[in-house]
Write a protein that holds these residues in place. Structure first.
Motif, PDB file in Angstrom:
ATOM      1  N   ASN A 196       0.768  -1.203   0.174  1.00  0.00           N
ATOM      2  CA  ASN A 196       0.153  -0.136  -0.046  1.00  0.00           C
ATOM      3  C   ASN A 196       0.944   1.250   0.034  1.00  0.00           C
ATOM      4  O   ASN A 196       2.039   1.196   0.144  1.00  0.00           O
ATOM      5  CB  ASN A 196      -1.051   0.132   1.212  1.00  0.00           C
ATOM      6  N   ASP A 197       0.297   2.144  -0.056  1.00  0.00           N
ATOM      7  CA  ASP A 197       0.912   3.575  -0.141  1.00  0.00           C
ATOM      8  C   ASP A 197       1.719   3.900   1.223  1.00  0.00           C
ATOM      9  O   ASP A 197       2.716   4.545   1.025  1.00  0.00           O
ATOM     10  CB  ASP A 197       0.106   4.691  -0.369  1.00  0.00           C
ATOM     11  N   PHE A 198       1.368   3.451   2.372  1.00  0.00           N
ATOM     12  CA  PHE A 198       2.057   3.707   3.571  1.00  0.00           C
ATOM     13  C   PHE A 198       2.932   2.502   4.054  1.00  0.00           C
ATOM     14  O   PHE A 198       3.561   2.448   4.864  1.00  0.00           O
ATOM     15  CB  PHE A 198       0.989   3.867   4.642  1.00  0.00           C
ATOM     16  N   ALA A 199       3.137   1.410   3.092  1.00  0.00           N
ATOM     17  CA  ALA A 199       4.134   0.322   3.393  1.00  0.00           C
ATOM     18  C   ALA A 199       5.442   0.755   3.361  1.00  0.00           C
ATOM     19  O   ALA A 199       5.904   1.687   2.483  1.00  0.00           O
ATOM     20  CB  ALA A 199       3.848  -0.976   2.554  1.00  0.00           C
ATOM     21  N   ALA A 200       6.323   0.151   4.142  1.00  0.00           N
ATOM     22  CA  ALA A 200       7.831   0.379   4.290  1.00  0.00           C
ATOM     23  C   ALA A 200       8.367  -0.422   2.792  1.00  0.00           C
ATOM     24  O   ALA A 200       7.794  -1.350   2.582  1.00  0.00           O
ATOM     25  CB  ALA A 200       8.452  -0.192   5.538  1.00  0.00           C
ATOM     26  N   ASN A 201       9.378   0.103   2.757  1.00  0.00           N
ATOM     27  CA  ASN A 201      10.268  -0.556   1.535  1.00  0.00           C
ATOM     28  C   ASN A 201      10.933  -1.606   2.103  1.00  0.00           C
ATOM     29  O   ASN A 201      12.117  -1.579   2.458  1.00  0.00           O
ATOM     30  CB  ASN A 201      11.203   0.432   0.884  1.00  0.00           C
ATOM     31  N   GLU A 202      10.541  -3.050   1.944  1.00  0.00           N
ATOM     32  CA  GLU A 202      10.805  -4.236   2.575  1.00  0.00           C
ATOM     33  C   GLU A 202      11.587  -4.800   1.483  1.00  0.00           C
ATOM     34  O   GLU A 202      11.402  -4.748   0.532  1.00  0.00           O
ATOM     35  CB  GLU A 202       9.627  -4.898   3.245  1.00  0.00           C
ATOM     36  N   PRO A 203      12.226  -5.844   1.945  1.00  0.00           N
ATOM     37  CA  PRO A 203      13.198  -6.834   1.058  1.00  0.00           C
ATOM     38  C   PRO A 203      12.033  -7.620   0.308  1.00  0.00           C
ATOM     39  O   PRO A 203      11.188  -7.940   0.693  1.00  0.00           O
ATOM     40  CB  PRO A 203      14.105  -7.904   1.814  1.00  0.00           C
ATOM     41  N   LYS A 268      -8.068   3.234   1.696  1.00  0.00           N
ATOM     42  CA  LYS A 268      -9.131   3.367   2.743  1.00  0.00           C
ATOM     43  C   LYS A 268      -9.050   2.351   3.966  1.00  0.00           C
ATOM     44  O   LYS A 268      -9.242   2.696   5.020  1.00  0.00           O
ATOM     45  CB  LYS A 268     -10.602   3.041   1.949  1.00  0.00           C
ATOM     46  N   PHE A 269      -8.625   1.205   3.636  1.00  0.00           N
ATOM     47  CA  PHE A 269      -8.366   0.190   4.601  1.00  0.00           C
ATOM     48  C   PHE A 269      -7.245   0.776   5.505  1.00  0.00           C
ATOM     49  O   PHE A 269      -7.338   0.494   7.016  1.00  0.00           O
ATOM     50  CB  PHE A 269      -8.159  -0.981   3.919  1.00  0.00           C
ATOM     51  N   MET A 270      -6.404   1.207   5.110  1.00  0.00           N
ATOM     52  CA  MET A 270      -5.122   1.618   5.875  1.00  0.00           C
ATOM     53  C   MET A 270      -5.228   2.929   6.509  1.00  0.00           C
ATOM     54  O   MET A 270      -4.919   3.217   7.598  1.00  0.00           O
ATOM     55  CB  MET A 270      -3.872   1.885   5.158  1.00  0.00           C
ATOM     56  N   LEU A 271      -6.042   3.858   5.914  1.00  0.00           N
ATOM     57  CA  LEU A 271      -6.353   5.053   6.580  1.00  0.00           C
ATOM     58  C   LEU A 271      -7.216   5.028   7.914  1.00  0.00           C
ATOM     59  O   LEU A 271      -7.103   5.978   8.605  1.00  0.00           O
ATOM     60  CB  LEU A 271      -7.152   6.196   5.556  1.00  0.00           C
ATOM     61  N   THR A 272      -8.240   3.984   7.946  1.00  0.00           N
ATOM     62  CA  THR A 272      -8.711   4.017   9.207  1.00  0.00           C
ATOM     63  C   THR A 272      -8.065   3.900  10.434  1.00  0.00           C
ATOM     64  O   THR A 272      -8.409   4.683  11.371  1.00  0.00           O
ATOM     65  CB  THR A 272      -9.808   2.529   9.279  1.00  0.00           C
ATOM     66  N   PRO A 273      -7.104   2.988  10.688  1.00  0.00           N
ATOM     67  CA  PRO A 273      -6.421   3.029  12.087  1.00  0.00           C
ATOM     68  C   PRO A 273      -5.480   4.513  12.054  1.00  0.00           C
ATOM     69  O   PRO A 273      -5.500   5.055  13.170  1.00  0.00           O
ATOM     70  CB  PRO A 273      -5.261   1.778  11.856  1.00  0.00           C
ATOM     71  N   LEU A 274      -5.123   4.878  11.267  1.00  0.00           N
ATOM     72  CA  LEU A 274      -4.473   6.339  10.994  1.00  0.00           C
ATOM     73  C   LEU A 274      -5.270   7.362  11.408  1.00  0.00           C
ATOM     74  O   LEU A 274      -4.837   8.088  12.422  1.00  0.00           O
ATOM     75  CB  LEU A 274      -3.751   6.595   9.685  1.00  0.00           C
ATOM     76  N   ILE A 275      -6.497   7.320  10.869  1.00  0.00           N
ATOM     77  CA  ILE A 275      -7.175   8.397  11.413  1.00  0.00           C
ATOM     78  C   ILE A 275      -7.803   8.168  12.865  1.00  0.00           C
ATOM     79  O   ILE A 275      -8.139   9.248  13.665  1.00  0.00           O
ATOM     80  CB  ILE A 275      -8.671   8.335  10.571  1.00  0.00           C
ATOM     81  N   ALA A 276      -7.927   6.803  13.216  1.00  0.00           N
ATOM     82  CA  ALA A 276      -8.195   6.646  14.510  1.00  0.00           C
ATOM     83  C   ALA A 276      -7.223   7.108  15.643  1.00  0.00           C
ATOM     84  O   ALA A 276      -7.320   7.671  16.788  1.00  0.00           O
ATOM     85  CB  ALA A 276      -8.401   5.096  14.869  1.00  0.00           C
ATOM     86  N   LEU A 277      -5.722   7.014  15.128  1.00  0.00           N
ATOM     87  CA  LEU A 277      -4.639   7.465  15.931  1.00  0.00           C
ATOM     88  C   LEU A 277      -4.712   8.931  15.898  1.00  0.00           C
ATOM     89  O   LEU A 277      -4.427   9.480  17.120  1.00  0.00           O
ATOM     90  CB  LEU A 277      -3.515   7.096  15.339  1.00  0.00           C
ATOM     91  N   GLY A 278      -4.905   9.508  14.971  1.00  0.00           N
ATOM     92  CA  GLY A 278      -5.230  11.112  14.743  1.00  0.00           C
ATOM     93  C   GLY A 278      -6.028  11.662  16.026  1.00  0.00           C
ATOM     94  O   GLY A 278      -6.092  12.638  16.631  1.00  0.00           O
ATOM     95  N   LEU A 279      -7.516  10.855  15.965  1.00  0.00           N
ATOM     96  CA  LEU A 279      -8.435  11.133  16.819  1.00  0.00           C
ATOM     97  C   LEU A 279      -8.113  11.079  18.421  1.00  0.00           C
ATOM     98  O   LEU A 279      -8.576  11.991  19.206  1.00  0.00           O
ATOM     99  CB  LEU A 279      -9.869  10.620  16.542  1.00  0.00           C
ATOM    100  N   VAL A 280      -7.332   9.914  18.789  1.00  0.00           N
ATOM    101  CA  VAL A 280      -6.671   9.722  19.829  1.00  0.00           C
ATOM    102  C   VAL A 280      -5.926  10.665  20.334  1.00  0.00           C
ATOM    103  O   VAL A 280      -5.916  11.404  21.336  1.00  0.00           O
ATOM    104  CB  VAL A 280      -6.074   8.462  19.888  1.00  0.00           C
ATOM    105  N   GLY A 281      -4.996  11.524  19.428  1.00  0.00           N
ATOM    106  CA  GLY A 281      -3.929  12.227  19.702  1.00  0.00           C
ATOM    107  C   GLY A 281      -4.590  13.642  19.930  1.00  0.00           C
ATOM    108  O   GLY A 281      -4.500  14.471  20.774  1.00  0.00           O
ATOM    109  N   LEU A 282      -5.625  13.992  19.114  1.00  0.00           N
ATOM    110  CA  LEU A 282      -6.476  15.278  19.196  1.00  0.00           C
ATOM    111  C   LEU A 282      -7.221  15.207  20.582  1.00  0.00           C
ATOM    112  O   LEU A 282      -7.318  16.028  21.342  1.00  0.00           O
ATOM    113  CB  LEU A 282      -7.342  15.377  17.957  1.00  0.00           C
ATOM    114  N   PHE A 283      -7.834  14.012  20.891  1.00  0.00           N
ATOM    115  CA  PHE A 283      -8.529  13.935  22.178  1.00  0.00           C
ATOM    116  C   PHE A 283      -7.753  14.112  23.268  1.00  0.00           C
ATOM    117  O   PHE A 283      -7.841  14.945  24.323  1.00  0.00           O
ATOM    118  CB  PHE A 283      -9.123  12.567  22.349  1.00  0.00           C
ATOM    119  N   LEU A 284      -6.171  13.602  23.274  1.00  0.00           N
ATOM    120  CA  LEU A 284      -5.453  13.716  24.350  1.00  0.00           C
ATOM    121  C   LEU A 284      -5.218  15.309  24.459  1.00  0.00           C
ATOM    122  O   LEU A 284      -5.111  15.767  25.800  1.00  0.00           O
ATOM    123  CB  LEU A 284      -4.199  12.969  24.075  1.00  0.00           C
ATOM    124  N   ILE A 285      -4.770  15.915  23.458  1.00  0.00           N
ATOM    125  CA  ILE A 285      -4.542  17.193  23.362  1.00  0.00           C
ATOM    126  C   ILE A 285      -5.581  18.171  23.970  1.00  0.00           C
ATOM    127  O   ILE A 285      -5.316  19.178  24.873  1.00  0.00           O
ATOM    128  CB  ILE A 285      -4.210  17.783  22.043  1.00  0.00           C
TER     129      ILE A 285
END
Length: 397
Positions: A196-203, A268-285
């Motif tokens: 995916n677009d967020f995948a690391a460059n693995e061997p 879309k599948f990968m953005l779901t946890p990233l958006i959740a992380l962003g919301l957690v960070g925003l809620f914390l702030i």
């Protein structure tokens, strides 16, 4: 001035300690969230290593057909290749770009050195024409490999770096644990981030598999065809190719998707946890901001007598405001310092398995966010403290 601030903080050490603990915990959580977000953003900016535009994926299902599938596939690839509007056709394994399929292995050895966990792909001579991988050393598969003494493979730069270090990878011969199989590297590509677009460059390693060799496609193997079409091709060509597949294969089912559609679905599948992380960070702030604002407001109400006395002795409103702001920044510095000590353990232990630069950037981002948040929360209470008149505060006491 600094010494005076530390004295004031020490005199109120109980309440300030709780405030520092809150800041430390907030910094640590922000650091973890920032590490994951920075890592994904860093990966997003890296090249995919192939060109997914104008590539269609045909998932061909032979069903109960027990005929020579390889012969049928050979004829099918030839017919598709000859279709107007088709630039190139390749046959590959199920772990196509942006799919949910993986083929990981660590069976390769070189001079008893074990290869890292590697994603293996089946590839033929035409894959480079379909996906457009950039070969930076050696070459891609071609007919010269038909009579090769060792199984030819192509690897990406990440595999070459981890397996051979500074040595040239092209020409190296690898084996397995039993030393009954050998692979020779004939080429190195720049990168291949197919997940995916967020995948690391693995061997990654590409194993040559052609339809012309002996043997049949197993009953459990479902052939995947990737077809590069001319730009602007649409539903008319798609229907034409599906009909041709059914005609040549005598009834095999064929499902078609573009790699761009698969890419969007995976995004879309990968953005779901990233958006959740962003919301957690925003809620914390938000919670930290409310907590800091409440604590500062309470401190001002508790210290009105001190403020009035300082104003009576000649301190200006700006002096009072700077004092409260300075106290808050010192407390924040102490809390962030403790958080940095904890955060520094992450790169040492390799917790997330990302580059050290990602941890450093996450530390800087979390530090800036905490100090910015503290300054914003302390600004209004400091203004309120600066506006208190000595006569009013002393009369209330």
């Amino acid at each position: 001035m600094i010494r005076h601030l530390f004295t004031l903080i020490w005199n109120r050490k109980r309440s300030n300690f709780l405030l520092m603990a809150e800041i430390l915990l907030s910094f640590f959580v922000l650091f973890v969230v920032s590490s994951l977000l920075v890592s994904n953003f860093y990966n997003y900016r890296q090249p995919l290593g192939f060109t997914p535009e104008n590539v269609w994926e045909f998932d061909v299902d032979p069903g109960q057909d027990t005929t020579d599938r390889k012969a049928t596939l050979r004829l099918l690839v030839q017919e598709l290749q000859a279709t107007p509007g088709v630039a190139a056709v390749t046959w590959t394994s199920s772990n196509t770009p942006f799919s949910f399929s993986n083929m990981n292995t660590d069976e390769y050895r070189y001079k008893e050195k074990k290869a890292p966990l590697t994603e293996r792909y089946d590839a033929d001579d035409n894959m480079v024409r379909v996906l457009g991988q950039k070969v930076v050393a050696g070459r891609w598969f071609d007919r010269r490999d038909d009579a090769a003494a060792h199984s030819p493979v192509v690897v990406n730069q990440k595999f070459a770096e981890e397996m051979f270090g500074d040595e040239a990878a092209v020409g190296k011969i690898m084996t397995n644990d039993k030393h009954d199989q050998q692979w020779q590297i004939i080429g190195v590509i720049e990168a291949y981030r197919s997940g995916n677009d967020f995948a690391a460059n693995e061997p990654a390693l590409f194993d040559r598999r052609v339809l012309q060799d002996s043997g049949k496609v197993g009953n459990t193997e479902l052939p995947i065809l990737l077809v590069r079409v001319q730009p602007g091709s649409g539903a008319v060509l798609e229907q034409q190719l599906v009909r041709k597949i059914k005609q040549v294969t005598k009834g095999w089912d064929a499902n078609v998707n573009t790699l761009q559609e698969n890419r969007q679905d995976k995004m879309k599948f990968m953005l779901t946890p990233l958006i959740a992380l962003g919301l957690v960070g925003l809620f914390l702030i938000l919670n930290v901001a409310l907590g800091l604002f409440g604590v500062l407001w309470y401190n001002i109400n508790q210290r009105k007598a001190e403020i009035g006395l300082r104003r009576a002795l000649g301190a200006t409103g700006n002096n009072i405001g700077r004092q409260f702001l300075g106290e808050m920044l010192v407390v924040t510095t102490l809390g962030v310092a403790g958080g940095l000590v904890l955060a520094m353990q992450f790169p040492l232990l390799g917790v997330f398995g990302v580059a050290s630069a990602v941890y450093v950037q996450a530390m800087l981002l979390a530090t800036v966010l905490i100090f910015l948040l503290t300054a914003i929360c302390a600004w209004q209470p400091s203004r309120i403290a600066a506006s208190i008149q000595p006569a009013v505060s002393l009369r209330e006491e």
